[in-house]
Design an enzyme around this catalytic site. Sequence first.
Site, PDB file in Angstrom:
ATOM      1  N   CYS A 120      43.518  30.825  42.424  1.00 24.42           N
ATOM      2  CA  CYS A 120      42.683  29.707  42.863  1.00 24.42           C
ATOM      3  C   CYS A 120      41.348  29.616  42.143  1.00 24.42           C
ATOM      4  O   CYS A 120      40.802  28.531  41.990  1.00 24.42           O
ATOM      5  CB  CYS A 120      42.455  29.785  44.379  1.00 24.42           C
ATOM      6  N   CYS A 125      41.969  38.921  48.947  1.00 25.93           N
ATOM      7  CA  CYS A 125      41.420  37.825  49.738  1.00 25.93           C
ATOM      8  C   CYS A 125      41.786  37.999  51.211  1.00 25.93           C
ATOM      9  O   CYS A 125      40.951  37.808  52.100  1.00 25.93           O
ATOM     10  CB  CYS A 125      41.938  36.493  49.212  1.00 25.93           C
TER      11      CYS A 125
END
Length: 372
Positions: free
Chosen positions: A203, A104
């Site tokens: 997440c 990410c």
Amino acid sequence: MTEKPLVAVAMSGGVDSSVAAALLVRQGYRVVGITLQIWQESQTDPRHAGCCSLGAVVDARRVARVLGIPHYVLNFREKFAQTVIADFITEYRRGRTPNPCVQCNRYVKFDAFLQKADEVGAQFIATGHYARIQYDEKLGRWLLSKAVSREKDQSYVLFPMTQVQLSRTLFPLGELPSKTETRALARELGLPVADKPDSQEICFVAEAGGYREFLRRRVPNTIQPGEIRDVHGRVLGTHPGIAFFTIGQRRGLGLSGHREPLYVVDIDVANNVVVVGAEQYLYCRRFLVEGVNWIAVERLTKPLAVEARIRYNMPEAPATIFPTEDESGVEVEFESPQRAITPGQCAVFYRGDIVIGGGTISRRLEGLAWKV
């Protein structure tokens, strides 16, 4: 008086990024808050109120209102799916254990986000990471170093940052002594997220069964059962798919009746076999790292003594890194055997507080320690 530059702050709705934005405002920067919308299936699940939920957007907007700064939500879902989630699935199917936070940072927070910052005219971007950046005049390079707070230091997951990205990034929390101080600042500044708990889960994985259920749902036809063998090749049982196992795993093997605990010590992808053994079989010294990004040096031309870390939550250990014919990789040799060197995880090299570089563990270069 010269006006300070515009900074685009990645605001996740958590206390860290909120305090980062507040500190920049206090320091006189012009600040715009941007929340990256990267996932949506768990947006309304209160267990997943982290960096990508609908609640995160609401919290970030509330903080921006308190600080008196503009706030925008940008849709990064497609980019996130094509990079972070795709890599996550591919790596587990290869019998490797990925680190989605690193990916990410690599593809979203310090690449795509920086491009968006250019579009709004921001000279810098900022996040709530705990790390420090400095420019070394002698080396002519931007350096990444550990945060003052060793407990919260996140330099390990930031090793993919390029020289351009480092030159345009601010880490306001890098000098703070602790997370306690961060929360105290949030209360002092009247931020509504001062006591918001930290997000602990992956997440984008909201299923009750965790990442295993996520993989079953996303790629159900490509995960096949196979054999569990011991280090001598004897069949001890069966497994539902190599994607559900990682080096060092002890629980969930479905094996009983053995005199000593068994751990996953290897994953034979070619034969779809999970190899188990006693804990001593987990240790080795030498391995290869691929996709290395260098920060403190332009490239590696000769062996270099470093401290290497092979997991986020472990201390570094003395090692030597060696250049290979493939300049994108290095060979690493620890001074003493290390436990559970895991393909897919990251190896990051330090000298003191400074990050020399890092990459992804690809494979061991020796048999397990018991064979050496």
